[in-house]
Design an enzyme around this catalytic site. Structure first.
Site, PDB file in Angstrom:
ATOM      1  N   CYS A 161     -47.663  35.822 -29.072  1.00 21.12           N
ATOM      2  CA  CYS A 161     -48.334  34.527 -29.306  1.00 21.12           C
ATOM      3  C   CYS A 161     -48.422  34.182 -30.785  1.00 21.12           C
ATOM      4  O   CYS A 161     -48.745  33.051 -31.139  1.00 21.12           O
ATOM      5  CB  CYS A 161     -49.727  34.527 -28.693  1.00 21.12           C
ATOM      6  N   HIS A 192     -54.559  29.291 -31.741  1.00 23.39           N
ATOM      7  CA  HIS A 192     -53.843  29.712 -30.538  1.00 23.39           C
ATOM      8  C   HIS A 192     -54.681  29.315 -29.318  1.00 23.39           C
ATOM      9  O   HIS A 192     -55.886  29.543 -29.283  1.00 23.39           O
ATOM     10  CB  HIS A 192     -53.641  31.226 -30.571  1.00 23.39           C
ATOM     11  N   ASN A 209     -52.171  29.063 -21.726  1.00 26.92           N
ATOM     12  CA  ASN A 209     -51.653  29.827 -22.864  1.00 26.92           C
ATOM     13  C   ASN A 209     -50.120  29.837 -22.792  1.00 26.92           C
ATOM     14  O   ASN A 209     -49.550  30.419 -21.876  1.00 26.92           O
ATOM     15  CB  ASN A 209     -52.227  31.252 -22.777  1.00 26.92           C
TER      16      ASN A 209
HETATM   17  O1  UT7 Z   1     -52.423  35.148 -25.832  1.00 27.32           O
HETATM   18  C1  UT7 Z   1     -52.702  36.473 -26.108  1.00 27.32           C
HETATM   19  C2  UT7 Z   1     -54.113  36.671 -26.188  1.00 27.32           C
HETATM   20  N1  UT7 Z   1     -54.741  36.561 -24.909  1.00 27.32           N
HETATM   21  C3  UT7 Z   1     -56.026  36.439 -24.892  1.00 27.32           C
HETATM   22  O2  UT7 Z   1     -56.581  36.331 -25.960  1.00 27.32           O
HETATM   23  C4  UT7 Z   1     -56.784  36.501 -23.609  1.00 27.32           C
HETATM   24  C5  UT7 Z   1     -58.027  37.289 -23.836  1.00 27.32           C
HETATM   25  N2  UT7 Z   1     -58.846  37.497 -22.662  1.00 27.32           N
HETATM   26  C6  UT7 Z   1     -59.483  36.515 -21.994  1.00 27.32           C
HETATM   27  O3  UT7 Z   1     -59.273  35.367 -22.260  1.00 27.32           O
HETATM   28  C7  UT7 Z   1     -60.491  36.900 -20.953  1.00 27.32           C
HETATM   29  O4  UT7 Z   1     -60.776  38.265 -21.068  1.00 27.32           O
HETATM   30  C8  UT7 Z   1     -60.048  36.595 -19.503  1.00 27.32           C
HETATM   31  C9  UT7 Z   1     -60.063  35.089 -19.269  1.00 27.32           C
HETATM   32  C10 UT7 Z   1     -58.676  37.143 -19.243  1.00 27.32           C
HETATM   33  C11 UT7 Z   1     -61.024  37.207 -18.514  1.00 27.32           C
HETATM   34  O5  UT7 Z   1     -62.323  36.763 -18.779  1.00 27.32           O
HETATM   35  P1  UT7 Z   1     -63.524  37.824 -18.843  1.00 27.32           P
HETATM   36  O6  UT7 Z   1     -64.756  37.064 -19.027  1.00 27.32           O
HETATM   37  O7  UT7 Z   1     -63.161  38.817 -19.901  1.00 27.32           O
HETATM   38  O8  UT7 Z   1     -63.504  38.442 -17.410  1.00 27.32           O
HETATM   39  P2  UT7 Z   1     -63.252  39.941 -16.972  1.00 27.32           P
HETATM   40  O9  UT7 Z   1     -61.835  40.333 -17.200  1.00 27.32           O
HETATM   41  O10 UT7 Z   1     -64.284  40.773 -17.603  1.00 27.32           O
HETATM   42  O11 UT7 Z   1     -63.524  39.846 -15.417  1.00 27.32           O
HETATM   43  C12 UT7 Z   1     -64.779  39.439 -14.907  1.00 27.32           C
HETATM   44  C13 UT7 Z   1     -64.665  39.382 -13.389  1.00 27.32           C
HETATM   45  C14 UT7 Z   1     -64.009  40.596 -12.771  1.00 27.32           C
HETATM   46  O12 UT7 Z   1     -64.681  40.873 -11.562  1.00 27.32           O
HETATM   47  P3  UT7 Z   1     -65.737  42.092 -11.486  1.00 27.32           P
HETATM   48  O13 UT7 Z   1     -64.942  43.317 -11.819  1.00 27.32           O
HETATM   49  O14 UT7 Z   1     -66.775  41.756 -12.488  1.00 27.32           O
HETATM   50  O15 UT7 Z   1     -66.194  42.012 -10.066  1.00 27.32           O
HETATM   51  C15 UT7 Z   1     -62.615  40.121 -12.463  1.00 27.32           C
HETATM   52  O16 UT7 Z   1     -62.027  40.789 -11.373  1.00 27.32           O
HETATM   53  O17 UT7 Z   1     -63.865  38.246 -13.019  1.00 27.32           O
HETATM   54  C16 UT7 Z   1     -62.850  38.675 -12.097  1.00 27.32           C
HETATM   55  N3  UT7 Z   1     -61.680  37.843 -12.263  1.00 27.32           N
HETATM   56  C17 UT7 Z   1     -61.504  36.699 -11.602  1.00 27.32           C
HETATM   57  N4  UT7 Z   1     -62.254  36.048 -10.689  1.00 27.32           N
HETATM   58  C18 UT7 Z   1     -61.791  34.885 -10.213  1.00 27.32           C
HETATM   59  C19 UT7 Z   1     -60.628  38.048 -13.078  1.00 27.32           C
HETATM   60  N5  UT7 Z   1     -59.758  37.048 -12.944  1.00 27.32           N
HETATM   61  C20 UT7 Z   1     -60.267  36.194 -12.046  1.00 27.32           C
HETATM   62  C21 UT7 Z   1     -59.835  34.978 -11.498  1.00 27.32           C
HETATM   63  N6  UT7 Z   1     -60.626  34.348 -10.597  1.00 27.32           N
HETATM   64  N7  UT7 Z   1     -58.676  34.390 -11.861  1.00 27.32           N
END
Ligand code: UT7
Length: 345
Positions: A132, A272, A302
């Site tokens: 990215c 980004h 993204n």
């Molecule tokens: O371009 C390169 C750089 N990329 C980035 O910078 C991305 C960086 N990361 C992020 O943007 C975020 O970490 C995400 C958007 C990917 C995830 O958000 P988060 O607030 O960090 O969520 P998480 O990964 O901690 O997941 C929270 C919960 C989990 O469930 P449990 O384990 O708490 O029950 C996930 O399984 O949300 C769940 N989850 C979803 N639920 C519904 C993960 N993806 C989804 C989804 N829909 N699509």
């Protein structure tokens, strides 16, 4: 309203001794494929919701390339627009750099395929892989070639068909990414405005936060690698998030320090476009006002190397960036990699 420059404000261009040469951005362009995939569409294929995607990321929809539309096609379409706006003919281009993690194929480079599509037969051409962060890496390399008098006109493109490496069964990642391309013509134009300076960084110790295991020399394609879904990208979302905020803050502060300017002198920040919450957190840390940011991730998700390139083009097209404005680009991606650049438009 962004406050006017401080009384003691000196144009940062004075700091850089350009001796009659500048690396100016003569034209920008972008292209996204026609097909739109909404959060509602994704609700039908994986266990997710528009509410989750919107509140956790800010993304509402993304564009997806057609099966017969490749990264080089997206790149060439964006490039044609940038060339038209810059008044640049294919014969004038000395070098083409394509930043991408989704080349049409491992080799030859997508840049060579773009060269052929544009008819830019004089140009040298290569791909650059900084995920990215690729567009800023490419801008900085182009600037070095121009300032060293090696080349006068460089075409820089960030282009991705991420839909080809997204695991459409993995809700953690498939909701985040989209396809598209953005391009810029960089040119030596004495006394013109231009790219002032850029910083780039990397930390290979954290390569396992965001990667695609299959398809390289370590894990070539086999029936087993396909069955194990190794040809899709994987991400540790939470750790990546934390590193993104930290690295983007550091890069932005470093590039401002090098220019000897303050965040209040920046008219438009183009970050980004990965996650609205990352942008908000970076903004708070660098004391930027929310209205300084240009954000379009709700429309595209993204798009990796294309992300800031598309956003810069849109910011210019809609009048958010005017001649003489200072623009701050900030990127972060797999590698890990990061960077920031200040442009006097
Ligand atoms: O371009 C390169 C750089 N990329 C980035 O910078 C991305 C960086 N990361 C992020 O943007 C975020 O970490 C995400 C958007 C990917 C995830 O958000 P988060 O607030 O960090 O969520 P998480 O990964 O901690 O997941 C929270 C919960 C989990 O469930 P449990 O384990 O708490 O029950 C996930 O399984 O949300 C769940 N989850 C979803 N639920 C519904 C993960 N993806 C989804 C989804 N829909 N699509």
């Amino acid at each position: 309203m962004i406050p006017p420059p401080n009384p003691g404000f000196k144009n940062p261009r004075a700091k850089f001794n350009f001796v009659g040469r500048t690396c100016s951005i003569a034209g920008v362009g972008s292209y996204v494929p026609a097909k739109v995939l909404t959060n509602a569409d994704l609700e039908k294929t994986v266990s997710t919701s528009d509410e989750w995607i919107t509140t956790r990321t800010g993304i509402k929809e993304r564009h997806i390339a057609a099966p017969n539309e490749f990264t080089s096609d997206l790149a060439a379409n964006a490039a044609r627009l940038a060339m038209q706006r810059a008044g640049t003919t294919p014969e004038q281009i000395d070098l083409i750099i394509v930043a991408t993690i989704t080349p049409d194929m491992p080799f030859p480079s997508t840049a060579c395929l773009v060269q052929q599509k544009l008819g830019a037969h004089r140009a040298a051409a290569f791909d650059l892989e900084a995920a990215c962060s690729g567009f800023i890496y490419a801008l900085e390399i182009a600037q070095q070639f121009i300032m060293s008098r090696t080349y006068d006109t460089v075409l820089v493109i960030g282009a991705e068909k991420l839909s080809s490496i997204v695991d459409w069964e993995d809700r953690n990642t498939c909701v985040l990414f989209g396809d598209g391309a953005g391009a810029a013509i960089l040119r030596n134009r004495p006394n013109a405005h231009g790219l002032l300076t850029a910083v780039m960084g990397a930390d290979g110790r954290k390569a396992d936060l965001l990667f695609m295991a299959g398809g390289g020399s370590r894990c070539p394609a086999t029936a087993q690698s396909v069955a194990n879904r190794l040809h899709f990208l994987r991400m540790e979302g939470r750790e990546t998030f934390k590193n993104a905020v930290q690295a983007m803050q550091t890069a932005a502060e470093e590039v401002l320090r090098r220019c000897e300017i303050d965040i209040s002198h920046i008219k438009c920040i183009v970050p980004h476009q990965a996650n609205r919450r990352i942008i908000d957190a970076v903004g708070q840390r660098i004391n930027a006002k929310p209205e300084q940011f240009f954000i379009n991730l709700h429309k595209y998700g993204n798009t990796s190397a294309a992300s800031v390139a598309i956003a810069l083009d849109e910011a210019v097209s809609c009048g958010r960036v005017q001649t003489g404005d200072l623009v701050l680009l900030i990127v972060f991606g797999a590698g890990l990699t990061w960077g920031a650049a200040v442009i006097e438009w």
